[in-house]
Design an enzyme around this catalytic site. Structure first.
Site, PDB file in Angstrom:
ATOM      1  N   GLU A 176       0.759  -1.102   0.007  1.00 59.43           N
ATOM      2  CA  GLU A 176       0.075   0.087  -0.055  1.00 59.43           C
ATOM      3  C   GLU A 176       1.086   1.467   0.044  1.00 59.43           C
ATOM      4  O   GLU A 176       0.684   2.138   0.780  1.00 59.43           O
ATOM      5  CB  GLU A 176      -0.962  -0.189   1.030  1.00 59.43           C
ATOM      6  CG  GLU A 176      -1.833  -1.033   1.000  1.00 59.43           C
ATOM      7  CD  GLU A 176      -3.128  -0.986   1.966  1.00 59.43           C
ATOM      8  OE1 GLU A 176      -3.483  -0.263   2.681  1.00 59.43           O
ATOM      9  OE2 GLU A 176      -4.131  -1.898   1.836  1.00 59.43           O
ATOM     10  N   GLU A 208      -4.723  -8.827  -0.275  1.00 62.32           N
ATOM     11  CA  GLU A 208      -5.587  -8.679   1.035  1.00 62.32           C
ATOM     12  C   GLU A 208      -6.974  -8.373   0.507  1.00 62.32           C
ATOM     13  O   GLU A 208      -7.190  -7.622  -0.611  1.00 62.32           O
ATOM     14  CB  GLU A 208      -5.100  -7.112   1.660  1.00 62.32           C
ATOM     15  CG  GLU A 208      -3.842  -7.326   2.365  1.00 62.32           C
ATOM     16  CD  GLU A 208      -3.474  -6.082   3.258  1.00 62.32           C
ATOM     17  OE1 GLU A 208      -4.401  -5.400   3.680  1.00 62.32           O
ATOM     18  OE2 GLU A 208      -2.176  -5.689   3.328  1.00 62.32           O
TER      19      GLU A 208
END
Ligand code: AHR
Length: 484
Positions: free
Chosen positions: A166, A288
């Site tokens: 991220e 994820e």
């Protein structure tokens, strides 16, 4: 009567076993108290449960934690390891008792591959490059010698490496152009130390529908990467909200709609990867995914501890069906997270451990791993009211090397049972065995009643070209077809 059609003569390819991957972060009680004891040693009951699940790959150490993690803090004698602050998750002390050796020992005991996410946000190229050398170099080198000093002679042989996490957010708030340049640089120094072990390099991908991120990173870094990731959580609103167990019908279907969005996301990101990847096979790694609710009352908000119900089971079932049916582009997926965090497989309390409804779905779907996907189709009815836009039924199917066929179905209607006819083309089973996981949407397992939600046999009746079954409301079914 609903109908499911299975075409045994058409396939999109092999379902990569890594689609059934898991994710473990230094977050709340995922590592300490979940996968491991406080001293970093493997927690035997957790390892046994995950071994039984056939976990193919485990991602670690984060998540957001990965971009604050300096791996050398987590090697060597435990008494000299540096304690740090886990700045992302509750500001608690991280003892570093669980580090590289401990993680790879857990993987060995579970029988899975390791997927390590390196620190791009606050680390250095040298540090990341050293980590790969430490894990994979067989001969003499500074890092291989250090590994030997720490008690491990043979290389660990880690194949999967994530280049940050991220990085558009907690991993550095970078713009895609800046990250793409860093990704090229980091990837260059992740070396291969044996011809049979080429590091498989996974670039940080988009959040949900940030197609600009995927396009830019693939366009700029396609030569250096093998795959790019995607993160998508299923929620009842734009951010985590609502209780994991006590929710309205509207919240049930909002979460299922959010989960169903995975289909559109996988389609679009895959298309972009193909368009901008210059003909190179670049995989999509959904590293994820899962549900995200408010934490259980009275628990640390930074620990993301939530219960797990039949609603979670439906999310798992329909998402895995989507991945199976997109096995030509989805090469890996890692549900968040394996223990005590978000949509977990196992929950623990002291010495006690329970299997969640999501665990049971992964167990029922296990035989899809490395099987040949088969074309399948559910003749669906669209649900109405709060469930508007959702189909009542969603499926996938595959054929294993020994000829057995597995058909898995998610029945999303909470109001009524659904009689289904499964019609088979190119498949002639001698026997059909059905299994079903069912319950009220909020049904879940507790430490007092750990088997409240568990799979049970489901009757099937043969027909001329297949079989019939009755799916209870809110249920996940798995049918194993044994060839003659
Ligand atoms: O899984 C919890 C967190 O969600 C991860 O650390 C981060 O990558 C994502 O935002």
């Amino acid at each position: 009567m609903a109908q499911i059609f299975i075409n045994g003569n058409r396939s999109a390819g092999t379902i990569n076993k890594n689609i059934y991957g898991q994710f473990a972060e230094h977050l709340g009680r995922c590592i300490y108290g979940g996968l491991a004891n406080a001293d970093g040693s493997p927690r035997a009951d957790a390892v046994a449960a995950l071994r039984e699940l056939g976990v193919p790959v485990l991602r670690w150490p984060g998540g957001c934690f990965a971009d604050t993690y300096h791996w050398k803090d987590g090697i060597g004698p435990k008494e000299t390891r540096k304690a740090i602050v886990n700045t992302n998750w509750g500001g608690v002390t991280e003892t570093n008792a669980f580090g590289t050796h401990e993680f790879l020992e857990v993987c060995r005991q579970i029988g899975c591959d390791a997927y390590i996410s390196g620190n791009v946000g606050s680390g250095t190229v040298q540090e990341f490059s050293d980590w790969v050398e430490y894990c994979n170099m067989p001969g003499r080198s500074p890092m291989a010698d250090l590994r030997r000093e720490n008690g491990r002679a043979e290389p660990f042989g880690v194949r999967y490496w994530g280049i940050g996490n991220e990085n558009w957010g907690c991993g550095g708030n970078m713009r895609p152009e800046y990250y793409a340049d860093l990704c090229r640089q980091y990837a260059t120094f992740l070396r291969s130390y044996a011809p049979e072990l080429q590091p498989y390099k996974i670039a940080t991908g988009a959040s949900v529908a940030d197609y600009n991120w995927t396009r830019t990173v693939v366009e700029m870094a396609w030569r250096q990467i093998d795959a790019i990731s995607l993160h998508h959580y299923s929620m009842a609103g734009p951010s985590p909200c609502g209780s994991a167990t006590d929710f309205s019908r509207r919240e049930l279907y909002d979460v299922l709609r959010s989960a169903m969005r995975m289909e559109e996301l996988v389609d679009n990101h895959s298309r972009l990867i193909k368009m901008h990847g210059h003909g190179k096979q670049i995989g999509l790694v959904v590293d994820e995914w899962g549900t995200w609710f408010e934490v259980e009352p009275g628990t640390n908000p930074g620990f993301l501890y939530q219960q797990n119900t039949m609603r979670d089971a439906l999310v798992a079932a329909l998402t895995l069906n989507i991945f199976n049916n997109h096995c030509d582009t989805v090469v890996m997926a890692n549900i968040a997270q394996v223990a005590n965090v978000l949509q977990a497989m196992i929950l623990t309390e002291g010495d006690r451990l329970l299997l969640t409804p999501t665990y049971h779905v992964f167990r029922m779907y296990k035989a899809h791993q490395n099987a040949c996907q088969l074309e399948s189709y559910a003749e669906t009815r669209l649900l109405e009211g709060e469930a508007e836009g959702l189909p009542d039924l969603q499926v996938s199917a595959s054929r294993q090397a020994d000829g057995r066929v597995l058909v898995t179905a998610a029945h999303l209607d909470d109001a009524a049972s659904l009689p289904v006819t499964v019609r088979l083309g190119g498949v002639r089973p001698a026997a059909v065995q059905g299994l079903v996981l069912a319950g009220a949407p909020g049904a879940h397992n507790t430490f007092e009643a750990p088997a409240a939600v568990a799979p049970r046999p489901l009757n099937t009746l043969p027909t001329d070209d297949g079989f019939t079954a009755l799916l209870p409301p809110c249920s996940v079914a798995a049918f194993t077809l044994t060839p003659a």
